[in-house]
Scaffold this motif. Structure first.
Motif, PDB file in Angstrom:
ATOM      1  N   GLY B  92       0.818  -1.206   0.000  1.00 19.88           N
ATOM      2  CA  GLY B  92       0.000   0.000   0.000  1.00 19.88           C
ATOM      3  C   GLY B  92       0.849   1.251   0.000  1.00 19.88           C
ATOM      4  N   ASP B  93       0.160   2.385  -0.078  1.00 20.34           N
ATOM      5  CA  ASP B  93       0.820   3.677  -0.159  1.00 20.34           C
ATOM      6  C   ASP B  93       0.581   4.458   1.135  1.00 20.34           C
ATOM      7  OD1 ASP B  93       2.098   5.944  -1.391  1.00 20.34           O
ATOM      8  OD2 ASP B  93       0.100   6.813  -1.628  1.00 20.34           O
ATOM      9  N   HIS B  96      -2.216   6.950   1.128  1.00 18.32           N
ATOM     10  CA  HIS B  96      -3.565   6.418   0.890  1.00 18.32           C
ATOM     11  C   HIS B  96      -3.724   5.165   1.734  1.00 18.32           C
ATOM     12  CE1 HIS B  96      -2.474   8.628  -2.822  1.00 18.32           C
ATOM     13  NE2 HIS B  96      -3.734   8.996  -2.829  1.00 18.32           N
ATOM     14  N   LEU B  97      -3.742   5.321   3.054  1.00 17.69           N
ATOM     15  CA  LEU B  97      -3.764   4.139   3.917  1.00 17.69           C
ATOM     16  C   LEU B  97      -5.077   3.383   3.759  1.00 17.69           C
ATOM     17  CD1 LEU B  97      -2.107   5.459   7.211  1.00 17.69           C
ATOM     18  CD2 LEU B  97      -1.056   4.162   5.346  1.00 17.69           C
ATOM     19  N   PRO B  98      -4.991   2.057   3.560  1.00 17.78           N
ATOM     20  CA  PRO B  98      -6.206   1.258   3.342  1.00 17.78           C
ATOM     21  C   PRO B  98      -6.820   0.775   4.655  1.00 17.78           C
ATOM     22  CG  PRO B  98      -4.285  -0.119   3.011  1.00 17.78           C
ATOM     23  CD  PRO B  98      -3.768   1.253   3.395  1.00 17.78           C
ATOM     24  N   PHE B  99      -6.861   1.669   5.656  1.00 20.26           N
ATOM     25  CA  PHE B  99      -7.408   1.283   6.959  1.00 20.26           C
ATOM     26  C   PHE B  99      -8.539   2.230   7.338  1.00 20.26           C
ATOM     27  CE2 PHE B  99      -2.887   0.061   7.080  1.00 20.26           C
ATOM     28  CZ  PHE B  99      -3.041  -1.307   7.223  1.00 20.26           C
ATOM     29  N   GLU B 125      -3.247  11.084   7.252  1.00 22.40           N
ATOM     30  CA  GLU B 125      -3.788   9.730   7.202  1.00 22.40           C
ATOM     31  C   GLU B 125      -3.610   9.012   8.536  1.00 22.40           C
ATOM     32  OE1 GLU B 125      -6.053   9.056   5.149  1.00 22.40           O
ATOM     33  OE2 GLU B 125      -5.192   7.398   4.008  1.00 22.40           O
TER      34      GLU B 125
END
Lengths: 64, 226
Positions: B92-93, B96-99, B125
Motif C-alpha cells: 500500500g501507499d 492512501h492508507l487502506p485502513f 492519514e
C-alpha cells in the motif's frame, strides 16, 4: 491474509468498505482472491496471501 | 524510479536483511518505549523485512501486527520470515492508507517516512486511522541536523524529504498530533575502527563517523492523537 483483516481495511482511495472474493484458501489464510470497493468498484488483488491495496494509478504489474 | 520499484529491486537483492541489522541498533530502543498493551493493533509503515512488527508481537503481545510496504517484493519477503498468522503484510501507499478510521492503536516507522512525496498527507492519514491516545513513533536516520546523512539522497534513486527536528515537531502538530517526545537515539553498536584506519571508503575522519553514529544516531519523534 486472514479474514479478520476485513475488520479494518478499506478502499485506499475513497475509504469505503471492501467486498472479499476468495479464489484459494490455505487453512485460515486467503491466498488468492480480490477485494472490491463497494462504492467505486475498484478491484484490488490478493496474491500469494498478500493484498495489494495500492491506489490503481500506483499499482504496477508485479515482477514474476 | 518509484519507491515501489526501487525497493522491489532492493528486496530482490536481499538488501532488506542488511537494513534490518543496521536499523536494529537504535530501533530496538525506540520499539521498547512504545506503550503497546496486550490486544493492541500495531502498524509498521514501510515494514521492509517486517522485523519490527514481529518484535512487537513477541515482546508486547500485540494482538495483530500489520506491515505496510509500497514494494510487493518486500511484503513477500516479510511474509516468508514468519509463520505467525497474526503478523500480516499488505502492499500500500503511505498517503492512501487502506485502513478504517480509528482502527490502529500504535504506528511505527523506521527509515521510511521521508520517502513520501507528501509527508503532510501521511501525517493526516495517520491521525485518521489511529485511535484517540494512539501514537506514531517515527524514526529516521536522515534529517537536517544529521549532516553526515545528507549524502544518502544521491545513493537512492527516489526523492527523499529532509526535515529539521523543528519541522518534524511543527508538521506533526499541524496534522493534529501532540508531540510527546523527540530525541536522538545513539547507535553504540556500529563498529568504528581506530583513527589510523581513516580515511575509509565511506568516512573521511573518525570524528565524522563518531558524530554520525554515537551523537546523531536516529531521530525519534513521537506523536500522540488527542
Amino acid at each position: 491474509m486472514k479474514e479478520d483483516l476485513m475488520d479494518i481495511i478499506c478502499c485506499p482511495v475513497d475509504k469505503h468498505e471492501l467486498e472479499l472474493d476468495v479464489e484459494e484458501r490455505d487453512d485460515e489464510e486467503i491466498m488468492e482472491g480480490t477485494l472490491t470497493c463497494t462504492e467505486c468498484g475498484e478491484v484490488y488483488p490478493i496474491e500469494d496471501g498478500i493484498p495489494n491495496l495500492l491506489p490503481p494509478d500506483m499499482r504496477e504489474e508485479a515482477p514474476a | 524510479m518509484s519507491v515501489s520499484e526501487e525497493f522491489d529491486r532492493w528486496a530482490r537483492e536481499g538488501r532488506d536483511e542488511g537494513m534490518e541489522q543496521r536499523h536494529w541498533h537504535t530501533a530496538k530502543h525506540a520499539l521498547a518505549r512504545i506503550p503497546v498493551e496486550a490486544g493492541d493493533t500495531v502498524l509498521d509503515l514501510g515494514c521492509g523485512s517486517g522485523y519490527a512488527g514481529r518484535a512487537l508481537r513477541e515482546t508486547k503481545d500485540a494482538a495483530r501486527s500489520y506491515g505496510l510496504d509500497a514494494s510487493p517484493q518486500m511484503a513477500r519477503n516479510a511474509r516468508e520470515h514468519t509463520d505467525d498468522a497474526d503478523s500480516a503484510y499488505l502492499v500500500g501507499d503511505f498517503e492512501h492508507l487502506p485502513f478504517e478510521a480509528d482502527s490502529v492503536d500504535h504506528c511505527w516507522s523506521m527509515e521510511a517516512f521521508f520517502y513520501a512525496r507528501d509527508p503532510g498527507a501521511v501525517l493526516d492519514e495517520l491521525v485518521r486511522v489511529l485511535r484517540p491516545g494512539g501514537t506514531f513513533y517515527c524514526a529516521v536516520n536522515y534529517w537536517e541536523e544529521s549532516v553526515h546523512s545528507h549524502v544518502w539522497d544521491e545513493r537512492v534513486d527516489v526523492p527523499m524529504v529532509r526535515w529539521s527536528e523543528r519541522e518534524y515537531r511543527e508538521r506533526f502538530r499541524a496534522a493534529g498530533f501532540r508531540v510527546a517526545a523527540q530525541d536522538r537515539i545513539p547507535d553504540r553498536e556500529t563498529d568504528i575502527p581506530p583513527a589510523s584506519e581513516f580515511p575509509t571508503d565511506e568516512w573521511e575522519s573518525r570524528e565524522a563517523m563518531v558524530e554520525r553514529y554515537r551523537e546523531h544516531g536516529t531521530l525519534l519523534t513521537v506523536g500522540v492523537v488527542p
